[in-house]
Design an enzyme around this catalytic site. Structure first.
Site, short mmCIF file in Angstrom:
data_model
loop_
_atom_site.label_atom_id
_atom_site.label_comp_id
_atom_site.label_asym_id
_atom_site.label_seq_id
_atom_site.Cartn_x
_atom_site.Cartn_y
_atom_site.Cartn_z
N TYR A 66 -8.03 -2.51 -6.12
CA TYR A 66 -6.96 -2.00 -5.74
C TYR A 66 -6.50 -0.74 -6.58
O TYR A 66 -6.08 0.31 -6.10
CB TYR A 66 -5.65 -3.17 -6.07
CG TYR A 66 -4.43 -2.34 -5.49
CD1 TYR A 66 -4.25 -2.30 -4.23
CD2 TYR A 66 -3.22 -2.01 -6.35
CE1 TYR A 66 -2.98 -1.68 -3.63
CE2 TYR A 66 -2.04 -1.71 -5.72
CZ TYR A 66 -1.86 -1.60 -4.20
OH TYR A 66 -0.73 -1.01 -3.97
N GLY A 111 -9.32 1.87 -6.04
CA GLY A 111 -9.10 2.37 -4.78
C GLY A 111 -8.22 3.40 -4.60
O GLY A 111 -8.46 4.36 -3.64
#
Length: 312
Positions: free
Chosen positions: A146, A149
């Site tokens: 996360y 990303g």
């Protein structure tokens, strides 16, 4: 004003559904796209009869073909429970989702907003966190799918802006809460409220002295729309969050008091790479957007509790 055709990816999610609702109230034609992995049809059920609302069940990993004037890219699981469930898919959603929506913005000459996150700062060494801080992120931990990303998505947005002239806006969302959060999303506000309403032990990870700043969803939506409407050439990134800081113990005590719960507090080990402090520096948002949150924590928690009382 000309009616804008607006695409919201992740539009059936907690934040996305509130954004769709607000955009419709403003007189826009809204296309909500969601694969319903964490989003829920119940969040947008009340919008389905609106003739200016359209729902498309689609993953942002697939090519996006929608004619639009504006794009809000909110597609990505945001709670640790869900983004760690399939970390490879989470990383792909941030990166490939950014590529697909940026490609659409380039073709349609649409303005596009990326919902980035305070997680790009990692476990910060600077407090509070200004947009100029580059972060302290573990590139190979359990949260990296996360954190990294979203960092890569920001990179792609700025590269498309520099290389292709795409009109971009980037926000970094700090902890947000309110109605339509999922009971099982693992986020601290929903966890504590559900446990308190059930008179179960409230689980605190670590010693409970780690801090977060909690922004009520209505305030956040105002900030998101203000950023999309901001002056041409102002790209961000911009922090959107509430600068009032609370420890986990303070939050737990507040929720127990407001619910009248008989819950006790149970301590569990702190997860890997869980940030110790998190607080936004919002001076840039105040200067450029004229924005700051107005809903106090107790008032927002009461509204959120009313929602959870109906579904727990």
């Amino acid at each position: 004003m000309k009616r804008q055709r607006v695409l919201v990816t992740g539009g059936a999610g907690f934040i996305g559904s509130h954004l769709c609702e607000k955009l419709l109230d403003m007189g826009n034609d809204v296309v909500c796209m969601d694969n319903l992995f964490t989003g829920q049809k119940d969040n947008i059920r009340h919008l389905m009869e609106n003739p200016y609302f359209e729902f498309i069940r689609q993953d942002v990993l697939e090519d996006v073909y929608v004619e639009c004037d504006q794009i809000y890219n909110l597609a990505c699981p945001a709670s640790p429970v869900y983004y760690q469930y399939d970390p490879i898919k989470t990383g792909k959603t941030s990166v490939i989702g950014a590529l697909h929506t940026l490609g659409l913005a380039k073709r349609c000459h649409a303005r596009i907003l990326q919902a980035s996150t305070s997680e790009v700062y990692g476990d910060p060494e600077i407090h509070p966190q200004p947009e100029t801080y580059r972060g302290c992120v573990n590139p190979n931990g359990i949260r990296s799918c996360y954190d990294e990303g979203k960092r890569m998505a920001e990179t792609l947005f700025f590269d498309y802006h520099r290389q292709h002239g795409v009109d971009i806006k980037v926000i970094r969302i700090f902890n947000t809460y309110g109605p339509r959060m999922r009971c099982d999303d693992g986020r601290v506000v929903s966890n504590f409220i559900v446990q308190a309403l059930k008179n179960e032990d409230i689980t605190i990870y670590g010693d409970g002295k780690q801090t977060r700043s909690f922004c009520y969803v209505d305030d956040l939506i105002e900030g998101i729309i203000a950023m999309m409407s901001s002056r041409e050439g102002f790209t961000g990134p911009v922090n959107l969050g509430n600068p009032e800081e609370f420890t986990m113990l303070e939050l737990a005590d507040c929720i127990i008091r407001l619910t009248g719960s008989k819950s006790n507090i149970r301590y569990l080990p702190l997860p890997q790479d869980d940030p110790i402090q998190r607080k936004p520096d919002i001076r840039l948002a105040q200067k450029e957007l004229g924005w700051k949150p107005t809903v106090k924590l107790e008032a927002g928690l009461k509204k959120t509790m009313d929602y959870f009382k109906e579904i727990v």
